[in-house]
Design an enzyme around this catalytic site. Structure first.
Site, short mmCIF file in Angstrom:
data_model
loop_
_atom_site.label_atom_id
_atom_site.label_comp_id
_atom_site.label_asym_id
_atom_site.label_seq_id
_atom_site.Cartn_x
_atom_site.Cartn_y
_atom_site.Cartn_z
N LEU A 70 1.80 -17.35 49.94
CA LEU A 70 1.51 -17.59 48.53
C LEU A 70 2.48 -16.81 47.65
CD1 LEU A 70 -2.39 -17.59 48.44
CD2 LEU A 70 -0.77 -19.36 49.17
N ALA A 71 3.21 -17.54 46.86
CA ALA A 71 4.23 -16.88 46.03
C ALA A 71 4.29 -17.47 44.64
CB ALA A 71 5.59 -17.00 46.72
N ASN A 101 4.04 -5.44 42.06
CA ASN A 101 3.83 -6.10 40.76
C ASN A 101 4.86 -5.73 39.72
OD1 ASN A 101 1.38 -7.53 41.42
ND2 ASN A 101 0.50 -5.49 41.64
N TYR A 112 44.68 1.30 49.59
CA TYR A 112 43.96 0.04 49.50
C TYR A 112 44.57 -0.91 50.50
CZ TYR A 112 42.43 -4.56 48.23
OH TYR A 112 41.92 -5.82 48.31
N LYS A 138 9.33 -13.14 41.15
CA LYS A 138 9.07 -11.83 41.76
C LYS A 138 9.51 -11.75 43.21
CE LYS A 138 4.66 -10.60 42.35
NZ LYS A 138 3.37 -9.99 41.94
N ASP A 184 4.43 -11.30 48.02
CA ASP A 184 4.86 -10.02 47.41
C ASP A 184 4.36 -8.83 48.22
OD1 ASP A 184 2.18 -10.27 46.84
OD2 ASP A 184 2.37 -9.96 44.67
N ALA A 199 49.71 8.15 53.00
CA ALA A 199 48.85 8.34 51.84
C ALA A 199 49.32 7.48 50.68
CB ALA A 199 48.85 9.80 51.43
N ARG A 253 5.33 -8.95 35.15
CA ARG A 253 5.49 -7.49 35.01
C ARG A 253 6.80 -6.98 35.61
NH1 ARG A 253 0.09 -5.05 36.99
NH2 ARG A 253 -0.21 -7.11 37.89
C1 UD1 Z 1 -6.41 -11.05 45.81
C2 UD1 Z 1 -7.72 -11.26 46.54
C3 UD1 Z 1 -8.44 -9.92 46.65
C4 UD1 Z 1 -7.57 -8.92 47.36
C5 UD1 Z 1 -6.21 -8.81 46.66
C6 UD1 Z 1 -5.26 -7.98 47.48
C7 UD1 Z 1 -8.49 -13.50 46.01
C8 UD1 Z 1 -9.42 -14.31 45.17
N1 UD1 Z 1 -8.53 -12.19 45.81
O1 UD1 Z 1 -6.76 -10.63 44.49
O2 UD1 Z 1 -9.66 -10.07 47.37
O3 UD1 Z 1 -8.20 -7.66 47.41
O4 UD1 Z 1 -5.61 -10.10 46.49
O5 UD1 Z 1 -4.08 -7.78 46.80
O6 UD1 Z 1 -7.80 -14.04 46.82
N2 UD1 Z 1 -1.44 -16.79 43.95
C9 UD1 Z 1 -0.93 -18.06 43.90
N3 UD1 Z 1 -1.56 -18.99 43.14
C10 UD1 Z 1 -2.68 -18.72 42.43
C11 UD1 Z 1 -3.18 -17.41 42.48
C12 UD1 Z 1 -2.55 -16.47 43.26
O7 UD1 Z 1 0.08 -18.36 44.54
O8 UD1 Z 1 -3.19 -19.63 41.77
C13 UD1 Z 1 -0.76 -15.79 44.78
C14 UD1 Z 1 -0.12 -14.68 43.98
O9 UD1 Z 1 1.25 -14.94 43.80
C15 UD1 Z 1 -0.28 -13.47 44.87
C16 UD1 Z 1 -1.51 -13.78 45.69
O10 UD1 Z 1 -1.73 -15.17 45.58
O11 UD1 Z 1 0.80 -13.33 45.76
C17 UD1 Z 1 -2.73 -13.02 45.21
O12 UD1 Z 1 -3.05 -13.40 43.91
P1 UD1 Z 1 -3.55 -12.37 42.83
O13 UD1 Z 1 -3.88 -13.09 41.59
O14 UD1 Z 1 -2.64 -11.23 42.77
O15 UD1 Z 1 -4.92 -11.94 43.51
P2 UD1 Z 1 -5.76 -10.63 43.24
O16 UD1 Z 1 -6.58 -10.82 42.04
O17 UD1 Z 1 -4.89 -9.45 43.31
CA CA Z 2 -2.66 -8.96 43.38
#
Ligand code: UD1
Ligand code: CA
Length: 457
Positions: A11-12, A233, A355, A25, A111, A369, A18
C-alpha cells in the site's frame, strides 16, 4: 513448509504531504534506494512470487521507478486507488491480482523501509499452520495513533483503531504494525465484508480480524521488532530510518570481515559490496553501484560511486571515484584525484591531484601530480589511452583523443595534442631560457622602484 504461492500487496497511496515534496513519499530514499524498493525486496526475500503495488497520487512517477528496476526479475503490477477510502479499500484496488489465487496474501505498507523479511516469513508460517489471518503486532514506546490488538486466549479477536478505542482499550500496549498475512482463499470474501461505519468513515483493513472471528476462522498475532513497524511520514523520520539502516549495514560489513575504523562516519548504499580485510578509514561515502574486493584500503574522506576496486588497491585520502572507474589490482589512486569512466590497470599509480576521465591507464604506468586528461571539448567526450609502463611527468595536460604508447615518457608540464609512440619521449612545452646574473639585477631594480615610490609618500 511445502511451497505456498504468495502475493504481496504494497500500500503506497499515502499522500505524503508531510514530506513537503514534489515526489510521492515512497520514492524517497534510504541507502540510495527508494523506500518502496526496500519493501519490494523484503517481500520478495520472504518468498512473494507476485507483487501488487497500490498507488495514488504520483502513480506515474512510481510506475517509472518500478519499470526501471524490477526486483529479482519480478515487476510489480501497479494498481491505482483513485480515492483514498481506507486501507481495506486500498487492498481491494488490487482485486484482480488477489483473484488470480495465491495461498498467502501479504499486506505491507510502502513507507516501512526497514521491514524485516523474517517477520513476513513468520506471518506466512502462521497461515501455513492454519490461521486465516496473521497480524504482526509490536510494542511502540508510545502507542498513541496505532490500532490496538485485542487478544483472548491466544486468538486475536479484534483490532481497534485509536479513534474507536474505549479508555480501557487505549491502555493496551500491543499495537498493529500494519503487516498482515491473509489466507488467499479467504482474502476477497473477508475484504468485501468491510464497511465504513467507524469514527473516520474509512474502510479499515483491520476490520477483517473481527469479521474472520465471526466466521469462526482463526486469527493470530505475532510480534515484530519496532524497526519493521517504523513508518516514515516526514524527513525527520526518513533520517532516523537512514541512521538505523546505516548502522545495520556497518555491522553487516564488519561481521563479514571489513574493518571500519570509525563506523559511524562511513555511509553505504543498498548495493555496496566490500570484501574481507578491506580497511575503510573515517568519513567515506559509498554511493550506489560500488564493488570493493578483498584487501583494499580506502583512505579517509573519499567519495565513491559506480566504481569497482580490485584487491590490493588503495584509494584516497580525499579521492573521488565516479561511475565507470575501475581500479585494478594493486593500483593506487592518491589524494585529490578524480577518476571517471576509466580503467586504471594493475599496479598503475595516480598519486596526486589528477583528473582521469574516459581513459585507460596501462599496468604499471605512473601519472605525475597534476596530470589532467582533457576529455571534453565543450561538445563531445574523447578517450585517452596510456600504455603500460608509461611515465607522465607532473602537470601534464593530455588533450584527448590521444594515445600514449607503452613505456613512453612525457616531460613535466607538457601539453600533448598528438599521439606518442611506444618508448618515445615527448616535450610538449616551451624551452627554458636562462640569463646569468639577471635575477639579481631585476631584484635590485624592483627594490629601487619601490623605495622611490615610498619616499614620495
Ligand atoms: C494503520 C492501521 C493501524 C496501524 C497503523 C500502523 C488501519 C485501518 N489502521 O493506521 O491499525 O496501527 O497503520 O502504522 O489499517 N493507505 C492507502 N490507501 C488508503 C489508506 C491508506 O494506500 O486509502 C496506505 C497508506 O499509504 C499507508 C498505509 O496504507 O502506507 C497505512 O495508512 P494510514 O492512513 O497511515 O493508516 P494509520 O491510520 O496509520
Ligand atoms: Ca500511518
Amino acid at each position: 513448509m511445502t511451497h505456498r504461492t504468495c502475493l504481496a500487496v504494497i500500500l503506497a497511496a499515502g499522500e505524503g504531504t508531510r514530506m513537503k515534496s514534489a515526489w510521492p513519499k515512497v520514492l524517497h530514499k534510504i541507502g540510495g534506494l527508494e523506500m518502496v524498493g526496500h519493501v519490494t525486496s523484503a517481500a520478495s526475500a520472504a518468498g512473494a512470487d507476485g507483487l501488487a503495488l497500490v498507488v495514488g497520487n504520483g502513480a506515474e512517477q512510481v510506475r517509472d521507478f518500478i519499470e526501471s528496476r524490477p526486483v529479482n526479475g519480478t515487476r510489480p503490477d501497479i494498481f491505482v486507488q483513485a480515492e483514498r477510502l481506507g486501507t481495506a479499500h486500498a487492498v481491494l484496488a488490487a482485486r484482480e491480482a488477489i483473484a488470480r489465487g495465491y495461498d498467502d496474501v501479504l499486506v505491507v505498507f510502502g513507507d516501512h523501509p526497514l521491514l524485516d523479511p523474517a517477520v513476513l516469513l513468520d506471518a506466512r508460517t502462521r497461515l501455513a499452520e492454519g490461521a486465516a489471518v496473521a497480524v504482526l503486532g509490536f510494542r511502540p514506546p508510545v502507542p498513541t495513533g496505532y490500532g490496538r490488538l485485542i487478544e483472548e486466549g491466544g486468538r486475536l479477536v479484534a483490532i481497534r483503531e485509536e479513534k474507536d478505542c474505549s479508555e480501557e482499550e487505549k491502555k493496551i500496549a500491543f499495537c498493529n504494525s500494519g503487516v498482515m498475512a491473509i489466507a488467499g482463499k479467504h482474502a476477497l470474501a473477508l475484504l468485501d465484508e468491510v464497511g465504513d461505519d467507524n469514527a473516520k468513515g474509512e474502510f479499515y483493513l483491520t476490520d477483517i480480524v473481527g469479521i474472520a472471528n465471526r466466521q469462526g476462522l482463526l486469527v493470530v498475532a505475532g510480534e515484530a521488532g519496532n524497526e519493521s513497524a517504523m513508518g516514515i511520514n516526514n524527513r525527520v523520520e526518513l533520517a532516523e530510518a537512514e541512521a538505523v539502516w546505516q548502522r545495520r549495514m556497518r555491522k553487516e560489513a564488519m561481521l563479514s570481515g571489513v574493518t571500519l575504523i570509525a563506523p559511524e562516519t562511513v555511509f553505504f548504499s543498498h548495493d555496496t559490496e566490500i570484501g574481507p580485510d578491506t580497511v575503510v578509514e573515517p568519513n567515506v561515502w559509498f554511493g550506489p553501484g560500488v564493488r570493493i574486493a578483498a584487501g583494499v584500503r580506502i583512505h579517509a574522506f573519499s567519495h565513491l560511486e559506480g566504481a569497482a576496486v580490485e584487491s590490493g588497491a588503495t584509494v584516497g585520502p580525499f579521492a573521488r571515484l565516479r561511475p565507470g572507474a575501475e581500479i585494478l589490482q594493486k593500483a593506487k589512486i592518491g589524494n585529490f584525484c578524480e577518476v571517471k569512466n576509466s580503467r586504471i590497470e594493475s599496479g598503475a599509480k595516480v598519486p596526486h591531484l589528477s583528473y582521469i576521465g574516459d581513459a585507460t591507464v596501462g599496468a604499471g604506468a605512473n601519472i605525475g601530480a597534476g596530470t589532467i586528461t582533457c576529455n571534453y571539448d565543450g561538445f563531445n567526450k574523447h578517450r585517452t589511452e596510456i600504455g603500460a609502463g608509461a611515465f607522465i611527468g607532473t602537470n601534464s595536460a593530455l588533450v584527448a583523443p590521444i594515445t600514449i604508447g607503452a613505456g613512453a615518457y612525457v616531460a613535466s608540464g607538457s601539453v600533448l595534442t598528438e599521439d606518442l609512440a611506444a618508448d618515445a619521449l615527448a616535450f610538449g612545452r616551451a624551452r627554458q631560457a636562462s640569463y646569468e646574473g639577471r635575477g639579481k639585477a631585476l631584484r635590485e631594480k624592483l627594490a629601487a622602484e619601490k623605495a622611490a615610490k615610498q619616499a614620495k609618500g
